[in-house]
Write an enzyme that holds these catalytic residues in place. Structure first.
Site, short mmCIF file in Angstrom:
data_model
loop_
_atom_site.label_atom_id
_atom_site.label_comp_id
_atom_site.label_asym_id
_atom_site.label_seq_id
_atom_site.Cartn_x
_atom_site.Cartn_y
_atom_site.Cartn_z
N HIS A 5 -3.50 26.52 67.37
CA HIS A 5 -3.67 26.10 65.53
C HIS A 5 -4.89 25.91 64.48
O HIS A 5 -5.38 26.75 63.61
CB HIS A 5 -2.75 24.96 65.76
N ASN B 245 -4.94 25.60 55.70
CA ASN B 245 -4.87 25.29 57.23
C ASN B 245 -3.68 24.54 57.17
O ASN B 245 -3.77 23.01 56.32
CB ASN B 245 -5.80 24.64 57.91
#
Length: 314
Positions: free
Chosen positions: A278, A121
């Site tokens: 996000h 990530n």
């Protein structure tokens, strides 16, 4: 499976390992591991997850709630990258993606993990890609979530809103600055709780954390090391099957940043989550897990290794 832990709590899955790399010397890495596979899934590659790089980020804060869902199919490890969580916080030598990737490979060596799937990530996406480029034979499939270094903004200004809020916190750490940063991570502002702010503020201001954050950040701004982090320039060399995932409303690495990677990586595909920022693993947790597991389940070991291009995987 075997001796791996099958509970999914933070403390019962937590472990540390001492590793050594040329750049960092000896350091301790903190990680979390769970394995609840059935015998039918015994031959699957392990899955190693790498977290993002915001204030207070760690393997558990990014992926702890998702651990059980992935461990049901894969031996799953969540790793605190150097400078974050419970891992040591040495000064960064060179570009952070390479610095961290070398530490992760050292961890794999210590744990006897010859090859793994990688899920990264943001900052962890950059580390995952650098690892795959440098050690292609150690990686099965890649899942990159709004990855740093690979995201090339075609229309958005730099720094983006989320990155600017990160820099604001680094310049003057406060709970208000942290809340402003976290609010750019998600569309659903109900997720920005007082508890989350307090938890991440404690981690972000722990001994050594601010120095580690500055050292990491400088590796992307120092002209001597910054170019090594521009992974989009090397995207055409990546031969692994790669799943790019993006939140449509990502304010850190906006969606237009995915286009170059999608074009350049030969075996790339893109999934976009609507009404998501996000943190897809949090805002779209169930859908993200289902899509990620389905992608990993399609992995097949190369039948004729001698016929594959060096670095190419199935």
């Amino acid at each position: 499976m075997g001796a791996a832990r099958t509970g999914f709590g933070k403390e019962e899955t937590r472990a540390t390992v001492r590793v050594a790399t040329e750049a960092a010397g000896e350091l301790t890495l903190n990680y979390y591991e769970a394995d609840a596979r059935s015998e039918a899934d015994a031959d699957r590659l392990p899955l190693l997850m790498l977290h993002g790089g915001g204030p207070g980020a760690s393997a558990w804060s990014n992926f702890g709630p998702a651990l059980g869902g992935f461990a049901a199919r894969y031996r799953t490890l969540l790793v605190d990258q150097p400078g974050f969580g419970g891992s040591d916080k040495p000064p960064v030598v060179g570009n952070y993606y390479r610095f961290s990737a070398d530490a992760v490979v050292a961890l794999m060596d210590r744990l006897g993990l010859e090859r793994v799937h990688l899920l990264g990530n943001s900052l962890g996406g950059g580390t995952a890609m650098r690892l795959a480029l440098t050690h292609p034979d150690r990686v099965g499939r890649l899942i990159l979530m709004g990855p740093g270094g690979l995201s090339l903004n075609l229309f958005h200004a730099d720094p983006t809103e989320g990155v600017q809020r990160l820099m604001d916190f680094s310049a003057d750490p406060s709970r208000d600055a942290l809340r402003a940063f976290i609010s750019t991570m998600v569309v659903n502002q109900a997720l920005v709780t007082d508890e989350l702010v307090e938890e991440r503020f404690a981690d972000a201001t722990a001994p050594g954390a601010q120095d580690a954050m500055r050292s990491m950040g400088m590796s992307f701004f120092d002209p001597a090391t910054a170019e090594d982090g521009m992974l989009w320039r090397e995207a055409h060399r990546l031969r692994h099957h790669t799943l790019l995932t993006w939140g449509r409303e990502d304010r850190v690495n906006p969606l237009d940043g995915a286009m170059a990677a999608l074009k350049l990586i030969p075996k790339a595909q893109l999934h976009v989550f609507p009404r998501c920022g996000h943190w897809a693993q949090i805002e779209a947790a169930d859908e993200f897990r289902d899509i990620a597991v389905a992608f990993l389940d399609r992995h097949r070991p190369a039948t004729h290794p001698a016929r594959t291009t060096p670095g190419e995987t199935s």
